[in-house]
Design a protein around this motif. Sequence first.
Motif, PDB file in Angstrom:
ATOM      1  N   ARG A  61      50.009  30.569  28.366  1.00  0.00           N
ATOM      2  CA  ARG A  61      49.732  29.977  29.657  1.00  0.00           C
ATOM      3  C   ARG A  61      48.347  29.921  30.040  1.00  0.00           C
ATOM      4  O   ARG A  61      47.950  29.097  30.748  1.00  0.00           O
ATOM      5  N   LEU A  62      47.631  31.046  29.283  1.00  0.00           N
ATOM      6  CA  LEU A  62      46.129  31.007  29.768  1.00  0.00           C
ATOM      7  C   LEU A  62      45.600  29.771  29.136  1.00  0.00           C
ATOM      8  O   LEU A  62      44.823  28.997  29.707  1.00  0.00           O
ATOM      9  N   ILE A  63      45.809  29.557  27.857  1.00  0.00           N
ATOM     10  CA  ILE A  63      45.479  28.322  26.920  1.00  0.00           C
ATOM     11  C   ILE A  63      45.547  27.120  27.553  1.00  0.00           C
ATOM     12  O   ILE A  63      44.900  26.117  27.760  1.00  0.00           O
ATOM     13  N   LEU A  64      46.804  26.896  28.328  1.00  0.00           N
ATOM     14  CA  LEU A  64      47.524  25.966  28.835  1.00  0.00           C
ATOM     15  C   LEU A  64      46.716  25.671  30.374  1.00  0.00           C
ATOM     16  O   LEU A  64      47.106  24.703  31.207  1.00  0.00           O
ATOM     17  N   LYS A  65      46.063  26.682  30.719  1.00  0.00           N
ATOM     18  CA  LYS A  65      45.485  26.725  32.127  1.00  0.00           C
ATOM     19  C   LYS A  65      46.429  26.621  33.175  1.00  0.00           C
ATOM     20  O   LYS A  65      46.390  26.196  34.391  1.00  0.00           O
ATOM     21  N   LEU A  66      47.802  27.151  32.872  1.00  0.00           N
ATOM     22  CA  LEU A  66      48.662  27.704  33.820  1.00  0.00           C
ATOM     23  C   LEU A  66      48.301  29.062  34.702  1.00  0.00           C
ATOM     24  O   LEU A  66      49.029  29.120  35.714  1.00  0.00           O
ATOM     25  N   HIS A  67      47.651  29.912  33.922  1.00  0.00           N
ATOM     26  CA  HIS A  67      46.965  30.823  34.622  1.00  0.00           C
ATOM     27  C   HIS A  67      45.549  30.697  34.321  1.00  0.00           C
ATOM     28  O   HIS A  67      45.141  30.303  33.509  1.00  0.00           O
ATOM     29  N   ASP A  68      44.940  31.674  35.382  1.00  0.00           N
ATOM     30  CA  ASP A  68      43.395  31.639  35.077  1.00  0.00           C
ATOM     31  C   ASP A  68      43.134  32.867  34.284  1.00  0.00           C
ATOM     32  O   ASP A  68      43.866  34.022  34.648  1.00  0.00           O
ATOM     33  N   VAL A  69      42.209  33.002  33.353  1.00  0.00           N
ATOM     34  CA  VAL A  69      41.768  34.483  32.759  1.00  0.00           C
ATOM     35  C   VAL A  69      41.242  35.280  33.744  1.00  0.00           C
ATOM     36  O   VAL A  69      40.684  34.900  34.701  1.00  0.00           O
ATOM     37  N   SER A  70      41.587  36.373  33.430  1.00  0.00           N
ATOM     38  CA  SER A  70      41.013  37.706  34.200  1.00  0.00           C
ATOM     39  C   SER A  70      39.260  38.032  33.853  1.00  0.00           C
ATOM     40  O   SER A  70      38.527  37.911  34.657  1.00  0.00           O
ATOM     41  N   THR A  71      39.196  38.081  32.443  1.00  0.00           N
ATOM     42  CA  THR A  71      37.815  38.113  31.985  1.00  0.00           C
ATOM     43  C   THR A  71      37.883  37.481  30.668  1.00  0.00           C
ATOM     44  O   THR A  71      38.988  37.063  30.179  1.00  0.00           O
ATOM     45  N   GLY A  72      36.828  37.110  29.957  1.00  0.00           N
ATOM     46  CA  GLY A  72      36.644  36.378  28.520  1.00  0.00           C
ATOM     47  C   GLY A  72      36.335  34.834  28.706  1.00  0.00           C
ATOM     48  O   GLY A  72      36.415  34.497  30.044  1.00  0.00           O
ATOM     49  N   ARG A  73      36.379  34.310  27.720  1.00  0.00           N
ATOM     50  CA  ARG A  73      36.002  32.946  27.639  1.00  0.00           C
ATOM     51  C   ARG A  73      36.830  32.109  26.976  1.00  0.00           C
ATOM     52  O   ARG A  73      37.148  32.621  25.715  1.00  0.00           O
ATOM     53  N   ILE A  74      37.245  30.916  27.304  1.00  0.00           N
ATOM     54  CA  ILE A  74      38.126  30.025  26.356  1.00  0.00           C
ATOM     55  C   ILE A  74      37.308  28.898  26.434  1.00  0.00           C
ATOM     56  O   ILE A  74      36.688  27.954  27.413  1.00  0.00           O
ATOM     57  N   SER A  75      36.742  28.296  24.995  1.00  0.00           N
ATOM     58  CA  SER A  75      36.098  26.850  24.901  1.00  0.00           C
ATOM     59  C   SER A  75      36.734  25.967  24.008  1.00  0.00           C
ATOM     60  O   SER A  75      37.761  26.614  23.113  1.00  0.00           O
ATOM     61  N   PHE A  76      36.685  24.758  24.404  1.00  0.00           N
ATOM     62  CA  PHE A  76      37.476  23.804  23.564  1.00  0.00           C
ATOM     63  C   PHE A  76      36.398  22.691  23.013  1.00  0.00           C
ATOM     64  O   PHE A  76      35.811  22.171  23.829  1.00  0.00           O
ATOM     65  N   LEU A  77      36.324  22.483  21.859  1.00  0.00           N
ATOM     66  CA  LEU A  77      35.441  21.816  21.248  1.00  0.00           C
ATOM     67  C   LEU A  77      33.972  21.933  21.658  1.00  0.00           C
ATOM     68  O   LEU A  77      33.369  21.110  22.186  1.00  0.00           O
ATOM     69  N   GLY A  78      33.672  23.274  21.771  1.00  0.00           N
ATOM     70  CA  GLY A  78      32.346  23.639  22.215  1.00  0.00           C
ATOM     71  C   GLY A  78      32.097  23.710  23.898  1.00  0.00           C
ATOM     72  O   GLY A  78      31.253  23.980  24.206  1.00  0.00           O
ATOM     73  N   GLN A  79      33.220  23.139  24.603  1.00  0.00           N
ATOM     74  CA  GLN A  79      33.011  23.155  26.051  1.00  0.00           C
ATOM     75  C   GLN A  79      33.748  24.254  26.566  1.00  0.00           C
ATOM     76  O   GLN A  79      34.784  24.713  26.209  1.00  0.00           O
ATOM     77  N   GLN A  80      32.923  24.846  27.780  1.00  0.00           N
ATOM     78  CA  GLN A  80      33.814  26.016  28.190  1.00  0.00           C
ATOM     79  C   GLN A  80      34.695  25.499  29.114  1.00  0.00           C
ATOM     80  O   GLN A  80      34.376  24.775  30.012  1.00  0.00           O
ATOM     81  N   VAL A  81      35.961  25.879  29.091  1.00  0.00           N
ATOM     82  CA  VAL A  81      37.020  25.458  29.828  1.00  0.00           C
ATOM     83  C   VAL A  81      37.811  26.568  30.812  1.00  0.00           C
ATOM     84  O   VAL A  81      38.532  25.937  31.656  1.00  0.00           O
ATOM     85  N   HIS A  82      37.645  27.559  30.441  1.00  0.00           N
ATOM     86  CA  HIS A  82      38.247  28.742  31.239  1.00  0.00           C
ATOM     87  C   HIS A  82      38.127  28.512  32.701  1.00  0.00           C
ATOM     88  O   HIS A  82      38.857  29.026  33.639  1.00  0.00           O
ATOM     89  N   ASP A  83      37.037  28.049  33.227  1.00  0.00           N
ATOM     90  CA  ASP A  83      36.621  27.850  34.669  1.00  0.00           C
ATOM     91  C   ASP A  83      36.323  26.420  35.053  1.00  0.00           C
ATOM     92  O   ASP A  83      36.064  26.040  35.927  1.00  0.00           O
ATOM     93  N   ALA A  84      37.161  25.576  34.164  1.00  0.00           N
ATOM     94  CA  ALA A  84      36.886  24.284  34.484  1.00  0.00           C
ATOM     95  C   ALA A  84      37.926  23.822  35.859  1.00  0.00           C
ATOM     96  O   ALA A  84      38.668  24.294  36.033  1.00  0.00           O
ATOM     97  N   ARG A  85      37.154  22.820  36.525  1.00  0.00           N
ATOM     98  CA  ARG A  85      37.823  22.261  37.559  1.00  0.00           C
ATOM     99  C   ARG A  85      37.692  20.723  37.563  1.00  0.00           C
ATOM    100  O   ARG A  85      37.027  20.327  37.059  1.00  0.00           O
ATOM    101  N   GLY A  86      38.481  20.287  38.517  1.00  0.00           N
ATOM    102  CA  GLY A  86      38.526  18.773  38.790  1.00  0.00           C
ATOM    103  C   GLY A  86      38.748  17.834  37.646  1.00  0.00           C
ATOM    104  O   GLY A  86      39.570  18.069  36.461  1.00  0.00           O
TER     105      GLY A  86
END
Lengths: 333, 343
Positions: A61-86
């Motif tokens: 669910r964290l990977i699918l962005k159904l939850h937000d991470v509490s700490t840490g980083r997720i990046s997809f193809l080099g782009q940071q996505v864990h705080d992505a919006r819009g």
Amino acid sequence: MTVNGDILQLEDVAKRFSVRRSPFAPRRSIRAVDGVNLTVRSGETLGLVGESGCGKSTLARLILKLHDVSTGRISFLGQQVHDARGRNLSRYRRQVQAVFQDPFSSLSPRMTAGQIVAEPMIVNGGLSSRETDERVADLFDKVGLNPAWMERYPHEFSGGQRQRIAIARGISLNPKLLVLDEPVSALDLSVRAQILNLLKDLQRNLGLSYLLISHDLPVVSRICTRIAVMYLGRIVEIGPAREIVANPRHPYTKALFSAVLPEHPRAHHQRIELEGEVPSPLDIPSGCRFRTRCPIAVERCEVEPPANLMINSDHMAECHFAIEKPNHGGELK
Amino acid sequence: MNMIDTQAKRKTTVSQDPPAFLHVDNLRTEITSRRSGRVVRAVNGVSFRLERGRILGIVGESGCGKSMTAYSIIRLLPRSARTVGGRIELEGVDLLALREGEMAKLRGTRIAMIFQDPMMTLDPLFTIGDQLAEPLRKHKGLSGGPLRERMLELLRQFSISSPETRLRQYPHELSGGMLQRVVGAIALAADPELVIADEPTTALDPTVQAQYLDLLDNLKKSRDLSLIIVTHDFGVAARLCDDILVMYAGRAVEKAPVEATFDTPLHPYTQALLKLVNLSDTDGGDHFVTIEGSPPDLSEPIEGCPFAPRCPHKMPICADEDPPEFAVDSGAASCWLYSETAT
């Protein structure tokens, strides 16, 4: 690290949920996912195994962005996505789709199969209704469903056909990564093999990467490139599927694979019994989190959390004794 | 007519043997769809024998009638289903002829049921102690100290940790594996001789499942229990069962001791299923071998062998005549391949 490169990267990802036992009790924190480092490589099938409550679904669910991470980083193809919006978030969600276990509850009974498959494309816009219809027919064809069935409702399909509808919907936006959460656990043997064949074809033809979450170890061993084993919120071992199956290094992995049921009535292998039950994620043991049930735990395990021990460049186990043997002589078979 | 001929053959093969502990003969159970009124022949002429102290696995895919067979025996069918023919004899007592009150007395004392979902048995509003006490009070007449002693003993037999605490706990406070053990303890409280378990470990994690199967195995040995395990999982069958009955389209297509089933499966359906279990066969490329087609609609009449449309060994006779059961080595198969004259 690989020829193909990484597609998804998780660095020290954690998710805490705040709970209280009763209305007036103080809030406490459940560490559902607790410091996970993980990469999914382009074109691979990464298996994520572990028992109920180990945090594998929360991680999905964290990977699918159904939850937000509490700490840490997720990046997809080099782009940071864990705080992505819009816009960035919608672009990410197009590229990462999911197929869930139960094709009976994951498809809306009020929509036709065609509408279910078309919905993600309509939400994302950009296609005329005729283009959408053509694309849906094409998707039906890709997953082995007759396009003439587009007007039918989910209840008119069998379990295997429903899972094909879910897969068609999952690939409708040309994602790069599919999160498969127990995709064949609810299916009969003959249907299971058909769906696994379909997933293989799609992976090859569309260049998909899969994150396969499952507790079905035989299936995972057969179809995954690499396997990650999760226990109480952490990846305790990860490596090439062949190595994990033939030569597991973490005592939990050994116990888990020793519990796989025999393929033949005469094939009685030695099972490694684990003491007690999985501790609550409210009270994670000090040191190594597996030590309370570990058959080879020593005093050191109580105080010192095992670091990521690399067995080789591609195989990691979080156990002090993944390489050296415990000095008290306790030996795992 | 052919069907009568087939049934006659089945009867004669059975009646020559000495009486069994449980003898199911030509069982037929139908489900009537409430909406369409169509009749589904869910169990269509199933016969088998089970001896004391043995575990029979009824194996098959969804809709094959394996659960309906189990529920028919303990007479706990859903309202839409009805047993319309056959005999079920437990040590000579015809269960289908008993009045509901007599049958209710038998449930728990002689026959018990373990469901896949423990909450089919447990009430969320009562403690484990309350629910475990009920069969012991009712069937064994226990109360006070002896009742408590017996409850603790049962929980210990099922390897339930800190049994004193468990008695005070409610179902929601226990894990899935723990609940399934509690349900087992309740089922065995009044010392039944026959236990029917419908997919008892399907919802459990692998390590918990392995422990539970060990437990059932030990109980069988220590109590001389007879068990019927309904499962879709050949791993469960391999681990636990003495005999296997494979069902397809409401029929028992193969019966054999477990090792024979795995070593030399007789029916083409069993042969195909076993290759699917371990995903061991590929088509030469990287595709797993599958069984083409799907099982027949059981609300329609079936001509010939129900597996014929999917069978790789189909012969002309298969499309026309339903195969009777042929005895082969230690087992039996309903398949024309084992007839000496069929073509």
